[in-house]
Design a protein around this motif. Structure first.
Motif, short mmCIF file in Angstrom:
data_model
loop_
_atom_site.label_atom_id
_atom_site.label_comp_id
_atom_site.label_asym_id
_atom_site.label_seq_id
_atom_site.Cartn_x
_atom_site.Cartn_y
_atom_site.Cartn_z
N ALA A 129 1.04 -0.90 -0.02
CA ALA A 129 -0.24 -0.05 -0.29
C ALA A 129 0.41 1.00 -0.13
CB ALA A 129 -0.93 -0.29 0.97
N LEU A 130 0.39 2.39 -0.88
CA LEU A 130 1.07 3.32 -1.05
C LEU A 130 0.86 4.56 -0.05
CD1 LEU A 130 1.47 4.36 -4.73
CD2 LEU A 130 2.73 2.83 -3.58
N THR A 131 1.36 5.43 0.83
CA THR A 131 0.99 6.39 1.69
C THR A 131 0.59 7.21 0.65
OG1 THR A 131 3.53 8.07 0.85
CG2 THR A 131 3.59 5.92 2.68
N GLY A 132 -0.61 8.17 0.96
CA GLY A 132 -1.14 9.77 0.44
C GLY A 132 0.02 10.46 -0.23
N ALA A 133 1.00 10.21 0.24
CA ALA A 133 2.42 11.19 -0.14
C ALA A 133 2.75 10.61 -2.15
CB ALA A 133 3.15 11.49 0.47
N GLU A 134 2.58 9.55 -1.09
CA GLU A 134 3.48 8.37 -3.15
C GLU A 134 1.75 8.70 -3.71
OE1 GLU A 134 6.03 5.75 -0.61
OE2 GLU A 134 4.37 5.17 -0.60
N ALA A 135 0.88 7.87 -3.80
CA ALA A 135 -0.32 8.31 -4.46
C ALA A 135 -0.17 9.70 -5.11
CB ALA A 135 -1.48 8.21 -3.31
N ASP A 136 0.14 11.18 -4.21
CA ASP A 136 0.12 12.28 -4.55
C ASP A 136 0.83 12.34 -5.98
OD1 ASP A 136 -2.55 12.42 -3.56
OD2 ASP A 136 -0.90 13.69 -1.78
N ILE A 137 2.46 11.79 -5.56
CA ILE A 137 3.43 11.68 -6.53
C ILE A 137 3.24 11.43 -8.15
CG2 ILE A 137 5.63 10.54 -7.00
CD1 ILE A 137 6.70 11.18 -4.00
N LYS A 138 2.20 9.42 -7.97
CA LYS A 138 2.05 9.15 -9.00
C LYS A 138 1.45 10.09 -9.51
CE LYS A 138 1.12 4.11 -7.70
NZ LYS A 138 1.22 3.78 -8.80
N LEU A 139 -0.21 10.50 -9.54
CA LEU A 139 -0.64 11.62 -10.00
C LEU A 139 -0.41 12.57 -10.49
CD1 LEU A 139 -4.00 12.00 -7.38
CD2 LEU A 139 -3.42 9.79 -9.45
N ASP A 140 0.65 13.64 -10.08
CA ASP A 140 1.54 14.79 -10.04
C ASP A 140 1.83 14.33 -11.89
OD1 ASP A 140 2.39 17.50 -9.83
OD2 ASP A 140 3.87 16.18 -9.47
N PHE A 141 2.49 12.87 -11.40
CA PHE A 141 3.47 12.82 -12.62
C PHE A 141 2.39 12.47 -13.31
CE2 PHE A 141 5.85 9.80 -15.33
CZ PHE A 141 7.52 10.36 -15.39
N ILE A 142 2.23 11.87 -13.64
CA ILE A 142 0.97 11.48 -14.60
C ILE A 142 0.17 13.22 -14.99
CG2 ILE A 142 -1.46 10.81 -15.41
CD1 ILE A 142 1.34 8.79 -15.44
N ASN A 143 -0.41 13.65 -14.62
CA ASN A 143 -1.09 14.96 -14.49
C ASN A 143 -0.12 16.00 -15.79
OD1 ASN A 143 -3.53 14.46 -13.96
ND2 ASN A 143 -3.17 15.30 -11.39
N ARG A 144 1.43 16.53 -14.94
CA ARG A 144 2.39 17.13 -15.69
C ARG A 144 2.51 16.78 -16.80
NH1 ARG A 144 6.30 18.48 -13.46
NH2 ARG A 144 6.08 17.00 -11.08
N HIS A 145 3.04 15.38 -17.17
CA HIS A 145 4.30 14.75 -18.13
C HIS A 145 3.66 13.72 -18.79
CE1 HIS A 145 6.88 16.54 -16.28
NE2 HIS A 145 6.94 15.89 -15.06
#
Length: 419
Positions: free
Chosen positions: A132-148
């Motif tokens: 299970a990922l932490t909330g911060a790690e999940a945010d990293i996923k979303l941020d990377f996909i949204n920006r790149h």
């Protein structure tokens, strides 16, 4: 020793392997990107977000057609003898990712590989580890996909489209040896030539469901055709599990199989060497060989057959070949679990027989066969029955499970013929 994450597309690290970045926060990680034939090192000591940023220049939202590397090429990019390699499941429903994961599994003999469960709505892989990922790690996923990789959120290429279920907050992995990886890849490639890379990919010889289905099918054939009625043509005989049952009951059989790998095993198991003849079409090649649709006298261009033990002849003919050449008159034609390849059902009219036995799962019967039957007048339905009900069954030594969809049979006789 090196830790490697081998992915088809750069964004796959963000989608499926963020927990691996956490696991090896204090080690350099080499990321091998199959689509672009490139690799990059993610240095130790950086945060997961900082590491992912190093992959941003390698994201290519529009690319999904570059030739995939062969095992030797992948081996050269792994960086010597890596301690760990993480890659895509050979059973990923996105077939290019599955093929890349399968290629990685064959890159170095004895290589230890851990696979992401990935995406497959039809095959449930049992994970050895779920992180299970932490909330911060999940945010990293979303941020990377949204920006790149934001274009992938609306991609028209099904395998590249990023949907919610392809951005898991629990990353799941399993270990498998090269033989198991081979079987998983063959299973997911069931409608293509690569289905033959593993022996018995559908587990006809190991599955209780398949054994019961085949036994029921053989008994059904016996009710409609006696051995003395004349030869039977089994179209798409695969490796011969039904053929073997029928031959054991005294039938004279003409077993056809376009896929050269399956055909060699079919002939061997029935008591002969690999079949001869052109045989260039693969398993999906039941759509037709080089002579498909060709006009000409009966028997023109027919592939060479090989006798495979008492009463059995093996040939590479496809359904299209059989219909075009009309050279194999028979008491019945068996189309058992093989009308999954978009064949033109009008070909059945040209088969030199007055009786056809079709077996398929219910959905295919309802979607393809029944609409065709209602539009034509050549054939009438003499019988319909259930040969095997759907069931859930484990495959690949318990690595995964799936829903076997069941099998229903139809007997077709030419209109005006007695049933």
């Amino acid at each position: 020793m090196t830790v490697v994450i081998a992915v088809l597309h750069a964004e796959d690290v963000a989608l499926e392997f963020v927990s691996v970045l956490r696991r090896h926060a204090d080690r350099d990680i080499r990321v091998v990107v199959g689509q672009s034939a490139s690799w990059v090192t993610l240095p130790a000591g950086l945060s997961p977000g900082e590491r992912l940023e190093l992959l941003a220049p390698l994201v290519e939202p529009g690319g999904n057609t570059a030739p995939l590397p062969v095992p030797e090429e992948v081996a050269g990019r792994l960086g010597g003898s890596p301690a760990e390699v993480w890659t895509h499941s050979p059973a990923d429903h996105r077939i290019r990712r599955a093929r890349f994961g399968w290629t990685v599994s064959r890159a170095v003999p004895g290589l230890t590989v851990t696979y992401s469960v990935g995406d497959n709505p039809f095959l449930q892989t049992v994970p050895g580890e779920a992180i299970a990922l932490t909330g911060a790690e999940a945010d990293i996923k979303l941020d990377f996909i949204n920006r790149h990789a934001g274009e992938l959120l609306r991609s028209r290429v099904a395998d590249r489209l990023v949907t919610t279920d392809r951005v898991p907050v629990v990353e799941r992995f399993f270990a498998a040896d090269a033989t198991q990886a081979n079987r998983l890849y063959a299973l997911i490639s069931s409608l293509g030539d690569d289905a033959a890379v593993a022996d018995d990919p559908w587990e006809f010889g190991r599955s209780a469901y398949e054994a019961a289905r085949l036994d029921a099918t053989a008994a059904w054939v016996a009710r409609w055709c006696a051995p003395d009625d004349g030869p039977i043509v089994e179209v798409g005989a695969c490796e011969g599990e039904l053929t073997r049952r029928l031959a054991g009951n005294g039938y004279t059989l003409q077993a056809t199989e376009p896929n050269a790998g399956f055909r060699a095993r079919l002939a061997e198991r029935l008591g002969a060497g690999p079949g001869s003849g052109p045989g260039t079409a693969g398993r999906a090649g039941v759509r037709g060989g080089a002579d498909s649709g060709a006009a000409g006298p009966v028997g023109a261009g027919v592939a060479t057959a090989e006798r495979s033990g008492p009463g059995v002849e093996v040939s590479p003919d496809s359904l299209e070949d059989l219909a075009a050449h009309r050279s194999r008159p028979a008491a019945a034609y068996l189309l058992i679990e093989m009308l999954y390849y978009d064949q033109d059902l009008a070909l059945l009219d040209a088969l030199p027989t007055d009786r056809i036995l079709i077996a398929l799962e219910t959905g295919q019967l309802n979607d393809r066969v029944w609409p065709w039957l209602r539009r034509q007048s050549t054939w009438r339905v003499a019988e319909r029955l259930e040969l095997a009900p759907p069931t859930l069954e484990s495959v690949c030594d318990g690595l995964a499970y799936l829903r076997k969809r069941g099998s229903r049979g139809l007997v077709l006789t030419r209109s005006g013929e007695a049933g």
